[in-house]
Design an enzyme around this catalytic site. Structure first.
Site, PDB file in Angstrom:
ATOM      1  N   HIS A 112      -2.662   1.642  -1.277  1.00 21.88           N
ATOM      2  CA  HIS A 112      -1.512   0.768  -1.523  1.00 21.88           C
ATOM      3  C   HIS A 112      -1.491  -0.324  -0.443  1.00 21.88           C
ATOM      4  O   HIS A 112      -1.945  -0.100   0.684  1.00 21.88           O
ATOM      5  CB  HIS A 112      -0.247   1.631  -1.426  1.00 21.88           C
ATOM      6  CG  HIS A 112       1.012   0.934  -1.805  1.00 21.88           C
ATOM      7  ND1 HIS A 112       1.734   0.172  -0.921  1.00 21.88           N
ATOM      8  CD2 HIS A 112       1.680   0.883  -2.974  1.00 21.88           C
ATOM      9  CE1 HIS A 112       2.806  -0.301  -1.534  1.00 21.88           C
ATOM     10  NE2 HIS A 112       2.796   0.105  -2.784  1.00 21.88           N
ATOM     11  N   ASP A 188      -0.834   8.790   3.913  1.00 19.85           N
ATOM     12  CA  ASP A 188       0.218   8.162   3.119  1.00 19.85           C
ATOM     13  C   ASP A 188       0.603   9.192   2.056  1.00 19.85           C
ATOM     14  O   ASP A 188      -0.154   9.434   1.115  1.00 19.85           O
ATOM     15  CB  ASP A 188      -0.351   6.875   2.504  1.00 19.85           C
ATOM     16  CG  ASP A 188       0.584   6.271   1.467  1.00 19.85           C
ATOM     17  OD1 ASP A 188       1.599   6.904   1.133  1.00 19.85           O
ATOM     18  OD2 ASP A 188       0.270   5.165   0.976  1.00 19.85           O
ATOM     19  N   GLN A 191       2.868   9.426  -2.780  1.00 16.34           N
ATOM     20  CA  GLN A 191       2.713   9.947  -4.146  1.00 16.34           C
ATOM     21  C   GLN A 191       2.398  11.447  -4.143  1.00 16.34           C
ATOM     22  O   GLN A 191       2.159  12.013  -5.207  1.00 16.34           O
ATOM     23  CB  GLN A 191       1.586   9.203  -4.890  1.00 16.34           C
ATOM     24  CG  GLN A 191       1.816   7.726  -5.067  1.00 16.34           C
ATOM     25  CD  GLN A 191       2.952   7.404  -6.054  1.00 16.34           C
ATOM     26  OE1 GLN A 191       3.417   8.255  -6.803  1.00 16.34           O
ATOM     27  NE2 GLN A 191       3.404   6.163  -6.032  1.00 16.34           N
ATOM     28  N   LYS A 214      11.051   8.095  -4.087  1.00 13.65           N
ATOM     29  CA  LYS A 214      10.075   8.578  -5.070  1.00 13.65           C
ATOM     30  C   LYS A 214      10.247  10.070  -5.337  1.00 13.65           C
ATOM     31  O   LYS A 214       9.499  10.669  -6.090  1.00 13.65           O
ATOM     32  CB  LYS A 214       8.650   8.291  -4.586  1.00 13.65           C
ATOM     33  CG  LYS A 214       8.331   6.785  -4.549  1.00 13.65           C
ATOM     34  CD  LYS A 214       6.880   6.558  -4.250  1.00 13.65           C
ATOM     35  CE  LYS A 214       6.576   5.159  -3.765  1.00 13.65           C
ATOM     36  NZ  LYS A 214       6.596   4.157  -4.825  1.00 13.65           N
ATOM     37  N   CYS A 352       0.253  -2.654  -6.865  1.00 11.41           N
ATOM     38  CA  CYS A 352       0.222  -2.839  -5.399  1.00 11.41           C
ATOM     39  C   CYS A 352      -1.064  -2.335  -4.761  1.00 11.41           C
ATOM     40  O   CYS A 352      -1.142  -2.206  -3.541  1.00 11.41           O
ATOM     41  CB  CYS A 352       1.401  -2.175  -4.685  1.00 11.41           C
ATOM     42  SG  CYS A 352       2.931  -3.001  -4.959  1.00 11.41           S
TER      43      CYS A 352
HETATM   44  C1  LIG Z   1       0.669   5.363  -2.339  1.00 13.13           C
HETATM   45  C2  LIG Z   1       1.842   4.521  -1.925  1.00 13.13           C
HETATM   46  N1  LIG Z   1       1.958   4.169  -0.638  1.00 13.13           N
HETATM   47  C3  LIG Z   1       2.987   3.435  -0.202  1.00 13.13           C
HETATM   48  C4  LIG Z   1       3.967   3.000  -1.057  1.00 13.13           C
HETATM   49  C5  LIG Z   1       5.080   2.179  -0.525  1.00 13.13           C
HETATM   50  O1  LIG Z   1       6.308   2.862  -0.633  1.00 13.13           O
HETATM   51  P1  LIG Z   1       7.679   2.129  -0.326  1.00 13.13           P
HETATM   52  O2  LIG Z   1       7.721   0.925  -1.222  1.00 13.13           O
HETATM   53  O3  LIG Z   1       8.708   3.146  -0.672  1.00 13.13           O
HETATM   54  O4  LIG Z   1       7.684   1.745   1.108  1.00 13.13           O
HETATM   55  C6  LIG Z   1       3.880   3.328  -2.407  1.00 13.13           C
HETATM   56  C7  LIG Z   1       4.881   2.825  -3.372  1.00 13.13           C
HETATM   57  O5  LIG Z   1       4.609   2.627  -4.522  1.00 13.13           O
HETATM   58  C8  LIG Z   1       2.795   4.113  -2.855  1.00 13.13           C
HETATM   59  O6  LIG Z   1       2.661   4.463  -4.142  1.00 13.13           O
END
Ligand SMILES: Cc1ncc(COP(=O)(O)O)c(C=O)c1O
Length: 396
Positions: A112, A188, A191, A214, A352
């Site tokens: 991401h 990270d 998900q 999420k 993203c």
């Molecule tokens: C794998 C992953 N990392 C990071 C993020 C970023 O999360 P946030 O927008 O809640 O900061 C997301 C959000 O879609 C994600 O799917």
């Protein structure tokens, strides 16, 4: 499962965009309104009962989070605004000090933006090198990790589950191998943590980031987990009230102990208290039950989607409820708008993860991402709508 707990599921909306954010059970708004209506004062500032009540509520949620991910201590849990904020704090607060020109970070092209762009900034400012793990049929393997590790590798920073390919990485193996070479590991967990039991002690990762929204929680709340030694060695990236014990005009100052050193300014108190209520809610359902159910639903969705002529699924070997596809030559966004006519919410685009096109050879896909409240009947409806022989005419 548990559909009655969600107001939005009492309508005819079919919500398949859980990778973006999850729906909220009623308990969340009840707990948040209770705070706003009955004790909406600041935390860690007052000496009166209401303020102490807020302090205790926040401390309680910190303990719930610690227990949820099995961290050693609440000192390893900092509240942030989300995964993005946590990753930025980790990368700029720790690695921007500990990495030097020529040092290497390992990521993948499926990460991401929030786990890529901060590293780009360090590449520009410090001359670090970014390497990416080659994927085997969309997946990270330890053998491929070994191929990119060198004696300049300082850190591996990867998602546990990616938000486009839905693959689950062999984190425990990677961490073990990395630690034997003095390489640290950032996970990270955006998900992963909402969908399965994630145990930071078992994984032995050094840092983990995830977002409350999420996992049925409020937006604007996230968690930064760091092992105590990393929490101690990390420098804050935000400065202000709540994170210092004193400061003088000559610049002398002392910052608070961990983890509040990383919680400058007034916290999202309502959100944090609300987050506590959804952790309890998820615990009651059981993370193992959630994971098992989602995998069954994913298998069902894949088998039904494969019945459709002209469908191209890019991640049939997904390990999660995330499935990406295109239908013939229909532009992904057009298909998403078409599905919206039937109250089916999906995501279209690059999700993203803008470098993922190098892996799947296409820029835009439709993404269905499932959660425990989705059902086989909803998947049947999606398939029925996608099977419409006039679909192209209806889109034009
Ligand atoms: C794998 C992953 N990392 C990071 C993020 C970023 O999360 P946030 O927008 O809640 O900061 C997301 C959000 O879609 C994600 O799917």
């Amino acid at each position: 499962m548990h559909r009655e707990d969600f107001n939005m599921l009492l309508t005819d909306t079919i919500y398949f965009d859980n990778g973006a954010t999850a729906l909220k059970p009623k308990v969340l708004s009840e707990v948040i309104s209770d705070y706003y209506n009955n004790y909406s004062v600041n935390s860690h500032r007052g000496d009166y009962d209401l303020s102490l009540k807020v302090d205790m509520a926040i401390d309680r949620v910190r303990e719930l989070v610690r227990d949820f991910i099995n961290a050693d201590s609440v000192k390893e849990i900092a509240f942030t605004a989300g995964t993005t904020a946590s990753l930025n704090q980790i990368i700029f607060g720790y690695y921007s000090y500990s990495m030097h020109s020529g040092d290497e970070v390992i990521i993948t092209e499926a990460e991401h933006a929030s786990n890529v762009l901060p590293w780009f900034e360090l590449r520009n400012s410090k001359g670090i090198v970014i390497k990416s793990i080659p994927l085997d049929n969309n997946k990270v393997t330890l053998d491929n990790v070994k191929k990119v590790i060198t004696d300049r590798t300082k850190v591996i920073s990867i998602a546990m589950v990616t938000n486009t390919l839905g693959d689950l990485r062999p984190i425990k193996e990677i961490v073990k191998y990395a630690h034997e070479r003095n390489i640290s590991v950032i996970i990270d967990g955006a998900q992963a943590v909402p969908h399965m039991k994630v145990d930071v002690k078992d994984l032995d990762c050094d840092f983990m980031a995830f977002s409350a929204h999420k996992m049925c929680g409020p937006t604007g709340v996230g968690i930064l987990y760091a092992k105590k030694n990393y929490m101690n060695d990390m420098y804050p990236t935000e400065f202000g009230g709540g994170m210092n014990s004193y400061f003088e005009l000559d610049g002398s100052r002392m910052y608070s102990n961990i983890p509040t050193r990383f919680e400058a300014g007034t916290l999202n108190i309502a959100g944090i208290i609300g987050f506590g209520s959804v952790i309890e809610y998820l615990n009651k359902i059981g993370m193992d039950n959630i994971h098992k159910y989602e995998l069954e639903l994913k298998d069902y969705a894949l088998s039904r989607l494969k019945e459709i002529d002209n469908i191209k699924i890019y991640n049939e070997n997904t390990d999660s409820g995330i499935i990406i596809f295109n239908l013939g030559d229909i532009f992904a966004q057009d298909l998403a708008v078409y599905l919206n006519k039937y109250n089916i919410c999906v995501r279209a685009g690059n999700h993203c993860a803008k470098m993922v096109h190098d892996i799947i050879d296409v820029n835009n896909t439709v993404r269905v991402s499932l959660y425990f409240y989705n059902t086989k009947e909803e998947i049947d409806k999606l398939v029925e709508v996608l099977k419409n022989p006039n679909i192209k005419n209806e889109i034009i």
